[in-house]
Design an enzyme around this catalytic site. Structure first.
Site, mmCIF file in Angstrom:
data_model
loop_
_atom_site.group_PDB
_atom_site.id
_atom_site.type_symbol
_atom_site.label_atom_id
_atom_site.label_comp_id
_atom_site.label_asym_id
_atom_site.label_seq_id
_atom_site.Cartn_x
_atom_site.Cartn_y
_atom_site.Cartn_z
ATOM 1 N N CYS A 2 0.902 -0.890 -0.156
ATOM 2 C CA CYS A 2 -0.074 0.182 -0.064
ATOM 3 C C CYS A 2 0.841 1.278 0.039
ATOM 4 O O CYS A 2 1.977 1.204 0.490
ATOM 5 C CB CYS A 2 -0.877 0.022 1.125
ATOM 6 S SG CYS A 2 -2.267 -1.295 1.604
ATOM 7 N N ARG A 27 3.769 -0.962 -4.782
ATOM 8 C CA ARG A 27 3.683 -1.300 -3.543
ATOM 9 C C ARG A 27 2.345 -2.121 -3.400
ATOM 10 O O ARG A 27 2.060 -2.868 -2.383
ATOM 11 C CB ARG A 27 3.587 -0.125 -2.398
ATOM 12 C CG ARG A 27 5.143 0.511 -2.645
ATOM 13 C CD ARG A 27 6.105 -0.332 -1.807
ATOM 14 N NE ARG A 27 7.274 0.038 -1.679
ATOM 15 C CZ ARG A 27 7.707 0.928 -0.648
ATOM 16 N NH1 ARG A 27 7.068 0.959 0.395
ATOM 17 N NH2 ARG A 27 8.934 1.174 -0.584
ATOM 18 N N TRP A 74 -3.083 -2.528 -1.529
ATOM 19 C CA TRP A 74 -2.997 -4.186 -1.670
ATOM 20 C C TRP A 74 -4.025 -4.709 -0.500
ATOM 21 O O TRP A 74 -4.092 -4.267 0.613
ATOM 22 C CB TRP A 74 -1.745 -4.625 -1.195
ATOM 23 C CG TRP A 74 -1.591 -6.002 -1.202
ATOM 24 C CD1 TRP A 74 -1.131 -6.651 -2.766
ATOM 25 C CD2 TRP A 74 -1.246 -6.942 -0.397
ATOM 26 N NE1 TRP A 74 -0.992 -7.770 -2.438
ATOM 27 C CE2 TRP A 74 -1.186 -8.263 -1.180
ATOM 28 C CE3 TRP A 74 -1.503 -7.005 0.843
ATOM 29 C CZ2 TRP A 74 -1.088 -9.307 -0.625
ATOM 30 C CZ3 TRP A 74 -1.343 -8.216 1.612
ATOM 31 C CH2 TRP A 74 -1.266 -9.486 0.860
ATOM 32 N N ASN A 99 -2.261 2.540 5.962
ATOM 33 C CA ASN A 99 -1.379 1.297 5.465
ATOM 34 C C ASN A 99 -1.225 0.471 6.795
ATOM 35 O O ASN A 99 -1.113 0.904 7.750
ATOM 36 C CB ASN A 99 -0.054 1.649 5.216
ATOM 37 C CG ASN A 99 0.100 2.136 3.746
ATOM 38 O OD1 ASN A 99 -0.869 2.349 3.000
ATOM 39 N ND2 ASN A 99 1.359 2.549 3.381
ATOM 40 N N GLY A 100 -1.408 -1.034 6.937
ATOM 41 C CA GLY A 100 -1.397 -1.685 7.717
ATOM 42 C C GLY A 100 -2.417 -2.552 8.105
ATOM 43 O O GLY A 100 -3.619 -2.635 7.148
ATOM 44 N N GLU A 478 14.823 -20.283 -6.052
ATOM 45 C CA GLU A 478 14.622 -18.916 -6.675
ATOM 46 C C GLU A 478 14.256 -18.815 -8.102
ATOM 47 O O GLU A 478 13.234 -17.938 -8.371
ATOM 48 C CB GLU A 478 15.904 -17.818 -6.260
ATOM 49 C CG GLU A 478 15.732 -16.578 -6.897
ATOM 50 C CD GLU A 478 14.799 -15.609 -6.143
ATOM 51 O OE1 GLU A 478 14.139 -16.078 -5.304
ATOM 52 O OE2 GLU A 478 14.775 -14.451 -6.702
ATOM 53 N N LYS A 482 10.547 -17.223 -9.294
ATOM 54 C CA LYS A 482 10.481 -15.988 -10.483
ATOM 55 C C LYS A 482 9.398 -16.345 -11.389
ATOM 56 O O LYS A 482 8.743 -15.671 -11.710
ATOM 57 C CB LYS A 482 11.694 -15.793 -11.212
ATOM 58 C CG LYS A 482 13.043 -15.059 -10.205
ATOM 59 C CD LYS A 482 12.599 -13.579 -9.929
ATOM 60 C CE LYS A 482 11.782 -13.469 -8.649
ATOM 61 N NZ LYS A 482 12.468 -13.161 -7.396
ATOM 62 N N GLU A 485 5.824 -16.365 -10.126
ATOM 63 C CA GLU A 485 5.430 -15.109 -9.723
ATOM 64 C C GLU A 485 4.828 -14.322 -10.764
ATOM 65 O O GLU A 485 4.003 -13.578 -10.814
ATOM 66 C CB GLU A 485 6.450 -14.146 -9.096
ATOM 67 C CG GLU A 485 7.043 -14.397 -7.564
ATOM 68 C CD GLU A 485 8.063 -13.555 -7.261
ATOM 69 O OE1 GLU A 485 7.804 -12.840 -6.152
ATOM 70 O OE2 GLU A 485 9.039 -13.580 -7.725
ATOM 71 N N HIS A 501 12.363 -39.569 -5.251
ATOM 72 C CA HIS A 501 11.577 -39.580 -4.307
ATOM 73 C C HIS A 501 9.864 -38.926 -4.383
ATOM 74 O O HIS A 501 9.379 -38.753 -3.311
ATOM 75 C CB HIS A 501 12.254 -39.050 -2.843
ATOM 76 C CG HIS A 501 13.355 -39.758 -2.421
ATOM 77 N ND1 HIS A 501 13.473 -41.134 -2.246
ATOM 78 C CD2 HIS A 501 14.630 -39.318 -2.410
ATOM 79 C CE1 HIS A 501 14.883 -41.648 -2.136
ATOM 80 N NE2 HIS A 501 15.497 -40.369 -2.428
ATOM 81 N N LYS A 600 4.963 -5.439 -3.177
ATOM 82 C CA LYS A 600 6.486 -5.319 -3.187
ATOM 83 C C LYS A 600 7.048 -5.555 -1.677
ATOM 84 O O LYS A 600 7.811 -6.273 -1.580
ATOM 85 C CB LYS A 600 6.868 -4.044 -3.891
ATOM 86 C CG LYS A 600 8.548 -3.910 -3.697
ATOM 87 C CD LYS A 600 9.150 -4.851 -4.837
ATOM 88 C CE LYS A 600 10.440 -4.803 -4.493
ATOM 89 N NZ LYS A 600 11.067 -6.012 -5.213
HETATM 90 C C1 G6P Z 1 7.496 -10.035 -1.114
HETATM 91 C C2 G6P Z 1 8.165 -9.451 -2.223
HETATM 92 C C3 G6P Z 1 9.407 -10.296 -2.395
HETATM 93 C C4 G6P Z 1 10.436 -10.313 -1.248
HETATM 94 C C5 G6P Z 1 9.540 -10.423 0.000
HETATM 95 C C6 G6P Z 1 10.440 -10.213 1.206
HETATM 96 O O1 G6P Z 1 6.941 -11.101 -1.101
HETATM 97 O O2 G6P Z 1 7.335 -9.667 -3.279
HETATM 98 O O3 G6P Z 1 9.955 -9.967 -3.783
HETATM 99 O O4 G6P Z 1 11.485 -11.105 -1.446
HETATM 100 O O5 G6P Z 1 8.366 -9.770 0.060
HETATM 101 O O6 G6P Z 1 10.653 -8.993 1.351
HETATM 102 P P1 G6P Z 1 11.865 -8.196 1.846
HETATM 103 O O7 G6P Z 1 11.666 -6.812 1.567
HETATM 104 O O8 G6P Z 1 11.870 -8.424 3.324
HETATM 105 O O9 G6P Z 1 13.054 -8.642 1.025
#
Ligand code: G6P
Length: 605
Positions: A2, A27, A74, A99-100, A478, A482, A485, A501, A600
């Site tokens: 947000c 955000r 968000w 926000n929150g 990772e 990616k 996502e 397994h 984000k």
């Molecule tokens: C969200 C973002 C990710 C990030 C994660 C942790 O899920 O989309 O890209 O890795 O938060 O965020 P941070 O700011 O703590 O690395």
């Protein structure tokens, strides 16, 4: 997660606020809205589309005002509908953005309903607007101060009142909020980035602060209601960071910024020394007999990778935990354990809570690897290494990850040195490798055309498997993250030895299997695992170090990595996986920078 922008000025604040919203849109982008006060009247416009759409609405309705607040959301409580979009009103008097999460919203809602307040949304936020209205007796500051003590949970809020057209009040508890100081105008925002180009004089509010903002001054009160002095900092967030330049997406831009980001993160590195992590680092690091890494998402995978370095180079035992799990489980505390948090934003609610939990359990030695120097994480940890990735806008993290790995490698070398496990020759060799790393990354980026050719094929599938072994297993995780996502392809990662397994049951000729094949001690084992896939008809897509002798043949597609980079190989091997996800998403036409349902910086639990 947000975004908030607010302004009080002697000019129409709409352009500043919409520009700020565009910068914060990454955000959270479920909905957005703006409320303005003009001639004592509150007006608002809200949209479940993007800020560009809101801009059209505002222009069609000729909305303007010298006082306003705006928000990009968000969704947590309540679906992403217009009614649930911020700003929320209480009657025609109070407008608020938040926000929150307010944890006691249900009980407050009942209380306010009993007093005659009518709710028009399902959000937790609306209770704050009504609560402030209930306490309002002609002084917005007093009303906000009275309301916030009733709130449990996390919040950053900006509030305006139709009766006070040159005043805006903000408050923070658990979510970031900054004040931007201008010339006869002042601003509020959840991130200084929103104000880049408008003002670079920024005040970071502290936990519990309430701020009373007027045209020419602003007064801050601490959690106890006492006037508080907070430093005005000159923050040079370059407005251009939120511009794409020659790139189609921020994710693509950020992938290509990695050589520069890594070089910046290593800036000034002359040798390995504890003070890389802060002036008081030596006693904290020397005391540590083990390490506990806490993080979420991509940062968690950086932690998993670092475990291999810390255990093999520094010979120190490491546990890596997902922050949201650690904070709620019964764990055995250990006084001499160094707690390391990894976070791009430094504001991730679960990681912060896990850090506080570890501290409550008696683990005082803490260090953060973080990309935001002004964040709560940096403030709360004893030691810090600030990665210099620069602002990361794409929701799918890329340059933050590789700079985290760079910093974590430095941490591993530093602990190794303190434990007498790093000879000057080894130190010199690792420093040489680190200095060459940006160039090595650039060479991998040059593989993009070959990866584009694979992306076309990947875009036709609904599933993919990623295999890695040893230190490249977290890189496989990772890579899979990616892909899912941003392209919405279901992707899973396995340590290649684990294939037999279970996941082998999924392998048919329709299953693309991405394999990370560095030339390391596990290469021969990995080749056997690849044969297991081929024997079931699976299609292998292999990123192989040039000296592995793995060649393309039927069912095996190979892209050669320019050089074998030894211990630092994970930093190179993740790059083609980022590009593969990016180009696959591009073919599928998804919203790469703003993937559905994600955000984000996750500042709520
Ligand atoms: C969200 C973002 C990710 C990030 C994660 C942790 O899920 O989309 O890209 O890795 O938060 O965020 P941070 O700011 O703590 O690395």
């Amino acid at each position: 997660m947000c975004g908030i922008v607010g302004a009080v000025a002697k000019r129409n604040v709409v352009p500043v606020m919409l520009e700020g919203l565009k910068r914060l849109e990454y955000r959270g982008y479920d909905s957005c809205g703006i409320a303005l006060c003009a001639e004592g009247q509150l007006e608002r416009s809200r949209s479940t589309s993007r800020v560009a759409e809101l801009e059209k609405q505002v222009s069609n309705r000729h909305l303007s005002g010298f006082l306003g607040i705006a928000h990009t959301r968000w969704a947590t409580h309540g679906a992403p509908t217009t009614d649930n979009a911020h700003p929320h009103f209480s009657g025609k008097r109070i407008a608020l953005v938040h926000n929150g999460i307010i944890e006691n919203h249900a009980e407050l809602r009942e209380e306010l309903k009993a007093q005659g307040y009518v709710f028009s949304s399902q959000t937790d936020t609306e209770v704050i607007a009504h609560l402030i209205d209930r306490f309002y007796r002609g002084d917005l500051l007093k009303a906000v101060q009275a309301a916030v003590v009733r709130l449990r949970g996390a919040f950053a809020i900006a509030v305006i009142c139709g009766n006070e057209p040159q005043r805006m009040v903000g408050a923070r508890q658990g979510s970031p909020l900054v004040v931007g100081i201008g010339e006869h105008e002042n601003f509020l925002a959840s991130d200084a980035l929103a104000l880049a180009g408008t003002t670079n004089r920024i005040v970071y509010l502290e936990e519990g602060d309430v701020v009373d903002i007027h045209l020419n001054d602003c007064h801050i009160y601490d959690a106890g209601g006492k006037p508080a002095l907070r430093e005005v900092r000159m923050v040079s967030v370059y407005a251009g960071v939120s511009e794409l330049g020659p790139y189609r997406h921020f994710m693509q831009k950020e992938i290509f910024e990695q050589p520069r980001a890594i070089a910046d993160t290593l800036q000034g590195l002359e040798g390995i020394a504890p003070d890389l992590f802060g002036a008081d680092a030596l006693p904290v690091l020397r005391k540590a007999d083990s390490v506990l890494i806490l993080a979420c998402g991509t940062s968690y995978y950086a932690g998993l990778t670092a475990k291999y370095w810390l255990e093999s180079v520094a010979r120190i035992p490491v546990e890596v935990e997902i922050a949201s799990e650690y904070r709620y489980r019964d764990s055995v505390p250990h006084e001499n354990r160094l707690v390391v948090t990894i976070s791009q934003s430094g504001e991730t609610a679960d990681t912060l809570a896990a850090l506080r939990h570890a501290r409550e359990l008696g683990m005082d030695g803490s260090l953060t690897i973080c990309n935001v120097a002004t964040s709560a994480m940096v403030r709360e940890c004893a030691l810090a290494y600030i990665t210099r990735a620069g602002v990361e806008i794409g929701v799918a993290s890329t340059k933050a990850f590789t700079t985290q790995l760079t910093a974590l490698f430095l941490l591993s070398l530093t602990i190794a040195q303190i434990r007498g496990r790093l000879t000057p020759e080894q130190e010199a060799e690792y420093i040489r490798m680190l200095r060459h790393l940006p160039a090595a990354v650039s060479a991998v980026l040059a593989l993009e055309p070959q990866i584009i050719a694979w992306a076309e094929e990947f875009s036709r599938h609904n599933d993919a498997l990623f295999l890695g072994r040893g230190i490249h297993y977290p890189i496989a995780l990772e890579g899979a993250l990616k892909l899912k996502e941003i392209s919405y392809i279901h992707a899973e990662a396995y340590p290649a030895g684990e294939l037999k397994h279970g996941p082998l049951a999924l392998v048919t000729e329709k299953m693309p299997v991405v394999t990370i094949a560095p030339n390391d001690d596990l290469l021969e084992k990995l080749k056997s695992n690849m044969q297991e896939v081929r024997a079931r008809g699976g299609q292998l897509y292999v990123f192989a170090d040039s000296d592995t002798k793995i060649v393309s043949e039927e069912g095996i597609h190979v892209i050669r990595m320019p050089e074998n980079y030894g211990l630092l190989s994970p930093i190179l091997h993740v790059i083609p996986l980022q590009l593969l996800a990016y180009h696959t998403a591009l073919v599928r036409g998804t919203d790469v920078d703003k993937p559905r349902n994600l955000a984000k910086s996750v500042t709520v639990e």
